[in-house]
Design an enzyme around this catalytic site. Structure first.
Site, PDB file in Angstrom:
ATOM      1  N   LYS A   1       5.227 -14.566   0.775  1.00  0.00           N
ATOM      2  CA  LYS A   1       5.221 -15.223  -0.533  1.00  0.00           C
ATOM      3  C   LYS A   1       6.680 -15.254  -0.962  1.00  0.00           C
ATOM      4  CE  LYS A   1       3.359 -17.059  -4.175  1.00  0.00           C
ATOM      5  NZ  LYS A   1       2.770 -18.414  -4.176  1.00  0.00           N
TER       6      LYS A   1
ATOM      7  N   ASP B   1      -4.955  -7.906   4.561  1.00  0.00           N
ATOM      8  CA  ASP B   1      -6.277  -7.470   4.120  1.00  0.00           C
ATOM      9  C   ASP B   1      -7.084  -8.659   3.609  1.00  0.00           C
ATOM     10  OD1 ASP B   1      -8.393  -5.760   3.237  1.00  0.00           O
ATOM     11  OD2 ASP B   1      -7.593  -5.916   1.209  1.00  0.00           O
TER      12      ASP B   1
ATOM     13  N   ASP C   1     -10.588 -10.948   5.397  1.00  0.00           N
ATOM     14  CA  ASP C   1     -11.921 -11.209   4.837  1.00  0.00           C
ATOM     15  C   ASP C   1     -12.239 -12.706   4.924  1.00  0.00           C
ATOM     16  OD1 ASP C   1     -12.381  -8.518   4.155  1.00  0.00           O
ATOM     17  OD2 ASP C   1     -13.265  -9.045   2.218  1.00  0.00           O
TER      18      ASP C   1
ATOM     19  N   ASP D   1      -0.732 -18.288  -0.275  1.00  0.00           N
ATOM     20  CA  ASP D   1      -1.736 -19.138  -0.934  1.00  0.00           C
ATOM     21  C   ASP D   1      -2.099 -20.323  -0.036  1.00  0.00           C
ATOM     22  OD1 ASP D   1       0.878 -19.999  -1.368  1.00  0.00           O
ATOM     23  OD2 ASP D   1       0.589 -20.572  -3.456  1.00  0.00           O
TER      24      ASP D   1
ATOM     25  N   TYR E   1       0.817  -1.214   0.000  1.00  0.00           N
ATOM     26  CA  TYR E   1       0.000   0.000   0.000  1.00  0.00           C
ATOM     27  C   TYR E   1       0.851   1.266   0.000  1.00  0.00           C
ATOM     28  CZ  TYR E   1      -4.355  -2.570   1.046  1.00  0.00           C
ATOM     29  OH  TYR E   1      -5.452  -3.392   1.005  1.00  0.00           O
TER      30      TYR E   1
HETATM   31  C1  IPM Z   1     -10.018  -2.864   4.834  1.00  0.00           C
HETATM   32  C2  IPM Z   1     -10.345  -2.354   3.458  1.00  0.00           C
HETATM   33  C3  IPM Z   1      -9.340  -1.300   3.002  1.00  0.00           C
HETATM   34  C4  IPM Z   1      -7.963  -1.930   3.017  1.00  0.00           C
HETATM   35  C5  IPM Z   1      -9.647  -0.711   1.633  1.00  0.00           C
HETATM   36  C6  IPM Z   1     -11.036  -0.179   1.562  1.00  0.00           C
HETATM   37  C7  IPM Z   1      -8.637   0.300   1.204  1.00  0.00           C
HETATM   38  O1  IPM Z   1     -10.435  -3.401   2.551  1.00  0.00           O
HETATM   39  O2  IPM Z   1      -9.953  -2.053   5.772  1.00  0.00           O
HETATM   40  O3  IPM Z   1      -9.869  -4.069   4.990  1.00  0.00           O
HETATM   41  O4  IPM Z   1      -7.559  -2.565   2.047  1.00  0.00           O
HETATM   42  O5  IPM Z   1      -7.279  -1.761   4.008  1.00  0.00           O
HETATM   43 MN    MN Z   2     -10.352  -5.335   3.480  1.00  0.00          MN
END
Ligand code: IPM
Ligand code: MN
Ligand code: NAD
Length: 352
Positions: free
Chosen positions: A187, A244, A248, A220, A137
């Protein structure tokens, strides 16, 4: 006793829905625990951008710097490209206040059904330490020769010794205080510069924590193993992008994005930390009144914990745990119910 000063940025989409719903509840929790806080609301976000061409004012970070903590809802709007809105508000705060520890717990609560067969209450309980200020980032790169065949886009990841050591050390400290197991996700088979460097740093910092068992996984394989054997994880440490993505996955295997809290922590008091649910602005459900407010409530619990207000933090966390364990309690559709945001918060308030 002085009241804490907390900046609240509800943001876009369901951000204001979950933030506004939770505020009276978290104020109750504070009062019950014998302290108070003042909130200052900043209506920064994409509506402002559409109106005035900026997500927040030029001196936005200055204005936030005096606060004890920041709470953010979500950023992102279907009418404006995400890189514009996110680089205009959320990402500059994380980076500007050097909130280098992104702490994201993933817990399978009693009463929540995991999509993973055979997993029940308490079987999943890990925390991801995501590097939050550099890595993929870092915004190093550019795009040249637009529209031509030889158009080129470069996006480099930046890994500094300072940046890598401090997130790795924070993760080791967390592992030492938990089950003593740390998984470092890289990775390094493909990314022989940055990720081999990361591996080296992990090896060096590991010597300071002889009690912590270190496991290394390629990202992975880590994505696979979070689904195959999530019960074996305790603390994971990963770069900005890998963290990130894995969080999820973590949110989904523990039931819902609507239950996943997070903290963007700058560990000393020189800058405020920021707390926010992991989820985004959820344009697909905005305005329906069904957004799950619990990720927000749990994020407030993390905020109180960071301020040292353990009683209020525990009350919120336990309130959520008890509510989810109660079959008769209202729940939002993402976790199998039919209730709305406000019903869930009202029920939680009655439990405090
Ligand atoms: C998160 C989000 C952000 C990130 C995005 C929206 C930039 O996905 O907070 O997980 O990647 O950090
Ligand atoms: Mn996210
Ligand atoms: P999202 O998290 O907004 O939504 C993904 C899915 O989860 C959707 O189906 C949504 O309805 C559901 N969901 C999310 N939060 C929920 C909640 N509290 N209760 C019930 N269901 C919930 O991710 P997305 O759709 O990829 O992104 C939408 C926008 O949000 C984009 O603009 C994206 O850039 C932005 N975003 C912002 C943040 C942030 O502000 N931290 C995080 C992720 C995405």
């Amino acid at each position: 006793m002085d009241a804490y000063e907390i900046a609240v940025i509800p943001g876009d989409g369901i951000g204001p829905e979950v933030v506004d719903a939770a505020l009276p509840l978290v104020a109750d929790a504070a009062e019950e625990a014998g302290f108070s806080f003042e909130t200052t609301r900043f209506d920064w976000g994409t509506e402002r951008y559409l109106d005035r061409g900026e997500m927040m004012p030029d001196d936005g970070l200055d204005r936030l710097s005096a606060f004890d903590s920041i709470f953010l809802g979500a950023v992102g709007h279907p009418e404006v490209p995400d890189h514009v809105t996110l680089h205009g508000l959320l990402l500059p705060i994380r980076k500007g206040f050097d909130q280098y520890v992104c702490k994201r717990p993933n817990v399978l609560f009693e009463g929540i059904e995991s999509p993973l067969r055979g997993y029940g209450s308490g079987d999943i309980d890990f925390v991801v330490y995501r590097e939050n200020t550099e890595g993929e980032y870092a915004s190093v790169g550019g795009r040249e020769h637009r529209g031509f065949d030889h158009e080129t886009a470069v996006q480099s990841a930046l890994f500094t010794r300072r940046g890598t050591e401090r997130i790795v050390r924070a993760a080791f400290e967390a592992a030492a205080a938990r089950e003593g197991h740390l998984t470092s996700v890289t990775k390094s088979n493909a990314q022989a510069h940055s990720m081999v460097f990361w591996d080296d740093v992990v090896e060096e910092v590991a010597t300071e924590f002889p009690s912590v068992e270190v496991e290394r996984l390629l990202v992975d394989a880590a994505a696979m193993d979070l689904i195959r054997r999530p019960h074996e994880f305790d603390v994971l440490v990963a770069s900005n992008l890998f963290g990130d993505i894995l969080t999820d996955v973590g949110a989904q295997i523990t039931g819902s994005m609507g239950l996943a809290p997070s903290g963007n922590v700058h560990p000393d008091e020189s800058s405020p930390s920021m707390f926010e649910p992991v989820h985004g602005s959820a344009p697909d459900i905005v305005g329906e009144g069904v957004a799950n407010p619990l990720a927000t409530v749990l994020s407030w619990s993390m905020l109180f914990e960071e301020l040292g207000e353990t009683r209020a933090a525990d009350a919120l966390w336990t309130g959520v745990t008890d509510q989810l364990a109660d079959d008769d309690a209202p729940r939002t559709p993402d976790i199998g119910g039919t209730a709305g945001t406000d019903d869930v918060v009202a029920d939680l308030r009655s439990r405090l």
